[in-house]
Scaffold this motif. Structure first.
Motif, PDB file in Angstrom:
ATOM      1  N   MET A 249     -34.729 -17.285  38.897  1.00 48.91           N
ATOM      2  CA  MET A 249     -33.814 -16.789  39.931  1.00 48.91           C
ATOM      3  C   MET A 249     -32.387 -17.225  39.638  1.00 48.91           C
ATOM      4  O   MET A 249     -31.439 -16.444  39.814  1.00 48.91           O
ATOM      5  CB  MET A 249     -34.252 -17.303  41.300  1.00 48.91           C
ATOM      6  CG  MET A 249     -35.606 -16.823  41.771  1.00 48.91           C
ATOM      7  SD  MET A 249     -35.590 -15.171  42.492  1.00 48.91           S
ATOM      8  CE  MET A 249     -35.039 -15.542  44.156  1.00 48.91           C
ATOM      9  N   ASP A 250     -32.213 -18.464  39.168  1.00 47.12           N
ATOM     10  CA  ASP A 250     -30.871 -18.941  38.831  1.00 47.12           C
ATOM     11  C   ASP A 250     -30.250 -18.118  37.703  1.00 47.12           C
ATOM     12  O   ASP A 250     -29.042 -17.857  37.681  1.00 47.12           O
ATOM     13  CB  ASP A 250     -30.916 -20.415  38.409  1.00 47.12           C
ATOM     14  CG  ASP A 250     -31.040 -21.348  39.601  1.00 47.12           C
ATOM     15  OD1 ASP A 250     -30.825 -20.892  40.737  1.00 47.12           O
ATOM     16  OD2 ASP A 250     -31.345 -22.535  39.388  1.00 47.12           O
ATOM     17  N   ARG A 251     -31.085 -17.707  36.755  1.00 43.30           N
ATOM     18  CA  ARG A 251     -30.585 -16.952  35.612  1.00 43.30           C
ATOM     19  C   ARG A 251     -30.056 -15.590  36.036  1.00 43.30           C
ATOM     20  O   ARG A 251     -29.092 -15.083  35.481  1.00 43.30           O
ATOM     21  CB  ARG A 251     -31.702 -16.788  34.586  1.00 43.30           C
ATOM     22  CG  ARG A 251     -31.249 -16.278  33.212  1.00 43.30           C
ATOM     23  CD  ARG A 251     -32.426 -16.175  32.269  1.00 43.30           C
ATOM     24  NE  ARG A 251     -33.231 -17.402  32.298  1.00 43.30           N
ATOM     25  CZ  ARG A 251     -34.546 -17.455  32.129  1.00 43.30           C
ATOM     26  NH1 ARG A 251     -35.213 -16.333  31.930  1.00 43.30           N
ATOM     27  NH2 ARG A 251     -35.186 -18.613  32.158  1.00 43.30           N
ATOM     28  N   HIS A 252     -30.675 -14.996  37.031  1.00 48.65           N
ATOM     29  CA  HIS A 252     -30.317 -13.632  37.404  1.00 48.65           C
ATOM     30  C   HIS A 252     -29.547 -13.525  38.730  1.00 48.65           C
ATOM     31  O   HIS A 252     -28.894 -12.506  38.951  1.00 48.65           O
ATOM     32  CB  HIS A 252     -31.586 -12.777  37.517  1.00 48.65           C
ATOM     33  CG  HIS A 252     -32.291 -12.553  36.213  1.00 48.65           C
ATOM     34  ND1 HIS A 252     -31.889 -11.585  35.311  1.00 48.65           N
ATOM     35  CD2 HIS A 252     -33.348 -13.172  35.651  1.00 48.65           C
ATOM     36  CE1 HIS A 252     -32.683 -11.598  34.261  1.00 48.65           C
ATOM     37  NE2 HIS A 252     -33.574 -12.561  34.439  1.00 48.65           N
ATOM     38  N   ILE A 253     -29.653 -14.529  39.593  1.00 46.53           N
ATOM     39  CA  ILE A 253     -29.028 -14.435  40.906  1.00 46.53           C
ATOM     40  C   ILE A 253     -28.069 -15.592  41.145  1.00 46.53           C
ATOM     41  O   ILE A 253     -26.877 -15.411  41.252  1.00 46.53           O
ATOM     42  CB  ILE A 253     -30.094 -14.377  42.020  1.00 46.53           C
ATOM     43  CG1 ILE A 253     -30.972 -13.127  41.841  1.00 46.53           C
ATOM     44  CG2 ILE A 253     -29.433 -14.362  43.406  1.00 46.53           C
ATOM     45  CD1 ILE A 253     -32.116 -13.038  42.820  1.00 46.53           C
ATOM     46  N   GLY A 254     -28.596 -16.795  41.259  1.00 49.21           N
ATOM     47  CA  GLY A 254     -27.759 -17.961  41.509  1.00 49.21           C
ATOM     48  C   GLY A 254     -27.312 -18.055  42.954  1.00 49.21           C
ATOM     49  O   GLY A 254     -27.598 -17.179  43.782  1.00 49.21           O
ATOM     50  N   PRO A 255     -26.611 -19.132  43.295  1.00 45.41           N
ATOM     51  CA  PRO A 255     -26.154 -19.319  44.666  1.00 45.41           C
ATOM     52  C   PRO A 255     -25.028 -18.347  45.038  1.00 45.41           C
ATOM     53  O   PRO A 255     -24.355 -17.800  44.158  1.00 45.41           O
ATOM     54  CB  PRO A 255     -25.649 -20.775  44.682  1.00 45.41           C
ATOM     55  CG  PRO A 255     -25.259 -21.037  43.259  1.00 45.41           C
ATOM     56  CD  PRO A 255     -26.222 -20.255  42.416  1.00 45.41           C
ATOM     57  N   LYS A 256     -24.841 -18.152  46.314  1.00 45.37           N
ATOM     58  CA  LYS A 256     -23.718 -17.334  46.782  1.00 45.37           C
ATOM     59  C   LYS A 256     -22.406 -18.073  46.474  1.00 45.37           C
ATOM     60  O   LYS A 256     -22.379 -19.280  46.308  1.00 45.37           O
ATOM     61  CB  LYS A 256     -23.815 -17.098  48.291  1.00 45.37           C
ATOM     62  CG  LYS A 256     -25.075 -16.367  48.739  1.00 45.37           C
ATOM     63  CD  LYS A 256     -25.097 -16.223  50.250  1.00 45.37           C
ATOM     64  CE  LYS A 256     -26.400 -15.686  50.765  1.00 45.37           C
ATOM     65  NZ  LYS A 256     -26.461 -15.522  52.227  1.00 45.37           N
ATOM     66  N   TYR A 257     -21.353 -17.311  46.413  1.00 44.58           N
ATOM     67  CA  TYR A 257     -20.058 -17.930  46.084  1.00 44.58           C
ATOM     68  C   TYR A 257     -18.941 -17.195  46.814  1.00 44.58           C
ATOM     69  O   TYR A 257     -19.126 -16.097  47.316  1.00 44.58           O
ATOM     70  CB  TYR A 257     -19.818 -17.889  44.581  1.00 44.58           C
ATOM     71  CG  TYR A 257     -19.829 -16.503  43.999  1.00 44.58           C
ATOM     72  CD1 TYR A 257     -18.645 -15.802  43.825  1.00 44.58           C
ATOM     73  CD2 TYR A 257     -21.023 -15.877  43.633  1.00 44.58           C
ATOM     74  CE1 TYR A 257     -18.633 -14.522  43.311  1.00 44.58           C
ATOM     75  CE2 TYR A 257     -21.017 -14.599  43.122  1.00 44.58           C
ATOM     76  CZ  TYR A 257     -19.828 -13.921  42.958  1.00 44.58           C
ATOM     77  OH  TYR A 257     -19.849 -12.641  42.465  1.00 44.58           O
TER      78      TYR A 257
END
Length: 257
Positions: A249-257
């Motif tokens: 998920m981090d690779r494709h989405i990650g946290p909001k910014y």
């Protein structure tokens, strides 16, 4: 705006070997307009240009942006009928805390409906990314009376095909609307000493069982493991906590910014 007969007559003169300049002088129509008709005789307008309204309906050209916008709409979006000739308003609520999300939402709306303007209306703690078009219900047929979680939500075949082709963009839109990436913590006793451990985790919460199913089905399709974190009659909360799945998920989405 010129009617179709006038446009066809001008193109007939050009087809006879006349120059654009001479046809323009004879008809009083600009060379730019005649040249554009050679590429597309039907006029581009905010009220008529819609891929779903063509003789053979087709999906939006900006399919990647649409997949993301569909996720945002299912989470924090709505359509509302406007008075007079403004058609429908698409509104996506975006929290002030995530300026990158606001920019991404505006870009997606503009990519899907390039002939319509996009504005941002400030509300307390959030903005409403807003765009007006007669054709938003064509692009989001899930629109209907009442709240989304109180009625069935079904993706049409062309929408499901876009989701299947761009699953990560769809998941990104859902996470950016009704999801989050947080850092959880727990304690363990190691060698007689209690230690604190932190680990990242994704949550997605929605009151519609159908939208939850869209989310979990798409997670299954991309190989992300999930489990219900909390369930009740009013809401469901889906958790992604396994290390390998969080990394994906981090690779494709990650946290909001």
């Amino acid at each position: 705006m010129y009617d179709r007969t006038t446009r066809e007559q001008a193109l007939t003169l050009v087809a006879q070997g006349r120059s654009l300049n001479s046809v323009s002088k004879q008809t009083g129509i600009s060379r730019f307009a005649i040249r554009s008709w050679q590429t597309r005789i039907e006029p581009l307008s905010r009220t008529t240009e819609c891929p779903r309204c063509e003789r053979v309906p087709r999906p939006p050209e900006a399919a990647t942006a649409y997949a993301y916008l569909l996720g945002l709409y299912l989470g924090d979006g709505c359509l509302s009928k406007q008075p007079r000739r403004r058609g429908f308003a698409l509104r996506i609520a975006c929290a002030d805390a995530w300026p990158g999300l606001i920019v991404a939402c505006r870009e997606a709306v503009k990519a899907v409906r390039p002939t319509n303007s996009v504005c941002v209306i400030q509300r307390e703690g959030c903005v409403m990314v807003t765009s007006y078009s007669h054709h938003w219900p064509c692009l989001f047929p899930q629109h209907g009376p009442g709240k989304k979680h109180e009625r069935p939500i079904v993706l049409e075949a062309w929408q499901q095909q876009i989701v299947d082709t761009y699953p990560w963009e769809f998941l990104r839109g859902l996470i950016h609307s009704d999801g989050c990436r947080i850092t959880n913590w727990t304690t363990r006793v190691v060698g007689g000493e209690r230690k604190r451990y932190e680990y990242p985790r994704y949550f997605f919460t929605n009151m519609s069982a159908d939208i939850i199913r869209f989310y979990t089905d798409t997670l299954d399709a991309v190989g992300v493991e999930w489990k219900p974190a909390r369930q009740s009659r009013k809401t469901e909360n889906i958790s992604v906590a396994r290390k390998s799945s969080v990394a994906l998920m981090d690779r494709h989405i990650g946290p909001k910014y």
